[in-house]
Design an enzyme around this catalytic site. Sequence first.
Site, PDB file in Angstrom:
ATOM      1  N   CYS A   1       0.838  -1.200   0.000  1.00 29.66           N
ATOM      2  CA  CYS A   1       0.000   0.000   0.000  1.00 29.66           C
ATOM      3  C   CYS A   1       0.879   1.258   0.000  1.00 29.66           C
ATOM      4  O   CYS A   1       1.543   1.540  -0.986  1.00 29.66           O
ATOM      5  CB  CYS A   1      -0.985  -0.026   1.152  1.00 29.66           C
TER       6      CYS A   1
ATOM      7  N   HIS B   1      -3.647  -5.262   1.022  1.00 30.67           N
ATOM      8  CA  HIS B   1      -3.375  -5.718   2.382  1.00 30.67           C
ATOM      9  C   HIS B   1      -3.877  -7.153   2.525  1.00 30.67           C
ATOM     10  O   HIS B   1      -4.798  -7.583   1.832  1.00 30.67           O
ATOM     11  CB  HIS B   1      -4.113  -4.848   3.403  1.00 30.67           C
TER      12      HIS B   1
END
Length: 523
Positions: free
Chosen positions: A355, A447
């Site tokens: 991310c 994630h």
Amino acid sequence: MSGGGLLVAGTTSDAGKSVVTAGICRWLVRQGVKVAPFKAQNMSLNSFVTREGAEIGRAQAMQAQAARVEPTALMNPVLLKPGSDRSSQVVLLGKPVGEMSARGFFGTAGGKEYGKGVQGGHREALLGTVTECLAQLRGQYDAVICEGAGSPAEINLRRTDIVNMGIARAADFPVVVVGDIDRGGVFASFFGTTALLAREDQRLVAGYLVNKFRGDVSLLEPGLDMLEDLTGRKTYGVLPFAHGLGIDEEDGLRVSMRGAVRESVVAPPVGEDVLRVAVCAVPLMSNFTDVDALAAEPGVVVRFVDRAEELADADLVVVPGTRGTVRALEWLRERGLAEALVRRAAEGLPVLGICGGYQMLGTRIEDEVESRAGLVDGLGLLPVRVRFAREKTLARPVGEALGESVAGYEIHHGVAEVLGGEGFISDDDGHGLDGCRVGSVWGTHWHGSLESDAFRRAFLREVAAAAGRRFVPAPDTSFEALREEQLDKLGDLIEEHADTDGLWRLIESGAPVGLPFVPPGAP
């Protein structure tokens, strides 16, 4: 008919509210009770995406798993994601509605209006939202176990409280206060917490729960008797200190699943070598639970680092997510970690960006949303340009990577334009490839991807080969089974060490009538 409920409050932050709430949920569901968790307002950088695309705290997602139900936005209607010491992004019913200062959110000072009438200092609007969510859950479940935040005796915030006594009073829920005896001063904390509450709030405080006790409980019992004499309230259990117990954290620097409490018994490595993983402890680090699945692998050693020298013996360096990508990038440069990462990439040593970490590994970041810094040079390890969009991407994608199935969740404002390299993850929804790979440098917005067992093993084999380690992933590690084992341990703690009959009476019938007032009460 509305279901019953209970509020688990605490004498302090990190007293054990999250684990007790999860433990009560797991105990109840094992008794055949249909139960849901609830936290009216959460402040955390560790969040999760529900199936309907709503962002909630990871602790509530974990508690939902403990209750064996699908997490929803109703379970955490207000989420605050800190962006600095003084401001947070406000996520309302799973969607971001803007940035707000602490003074604007908690105080009476005005602030910008962010969505559907929610404005700085407008407690009534938020309290109405959270009570509506709680009412919906009570209509769907036999019991709702609420988690408080911080301490209910934070007298400076009581007028604006919607998560502790505010929600307990609105729902007429009994309250059990959890205290961490491992920190010391638990009797004073129980007494002082009660004595600082208004008479109307004290009416709902049914009693106490001691957490993290070490030793012979009989030595503690005289103190519990004296506490009951002083307050008129009983203690509903003494939970022992549980070694190696891990669940998803709200905040803090702990690898929750296996290692962060380094006292747990760890299986030996399958191969001849261990694999050392260094996680850069960037500012405003978010969803560091991504590395829990690595820590769950026998022979994988995970540690958080903030010095360039600590990367020297690492076989894999993870640059995790953050709520401040540009700020974290500056931090990497200030500490020499950026230069060390560039050297690693040049030497063919593995680096993984997740991310915000993925965004930092790219060539350029254009940010007029999060930091408003404009154009910023990235580390240049991946041919990726990132532009921050005002709309946040919230998704639960599935796909394939390294020949294995993989699932994850996305929470980001940054939109990546991949200009070269190899795609990392193939998205089953037909949206193309996510992430990028160049040699031994990988990056992805997903994630939770490492929780996919077969993909994690394939990834670790590639890391070991690139690092020159004779490490072999265990063939049978199931992250899901390990998580379930931890949740069952929490349920066991409640079932074996708490007064479950007393807790059930509270859930079903409310706080005992006639609880005495403990002076002086709220100022």
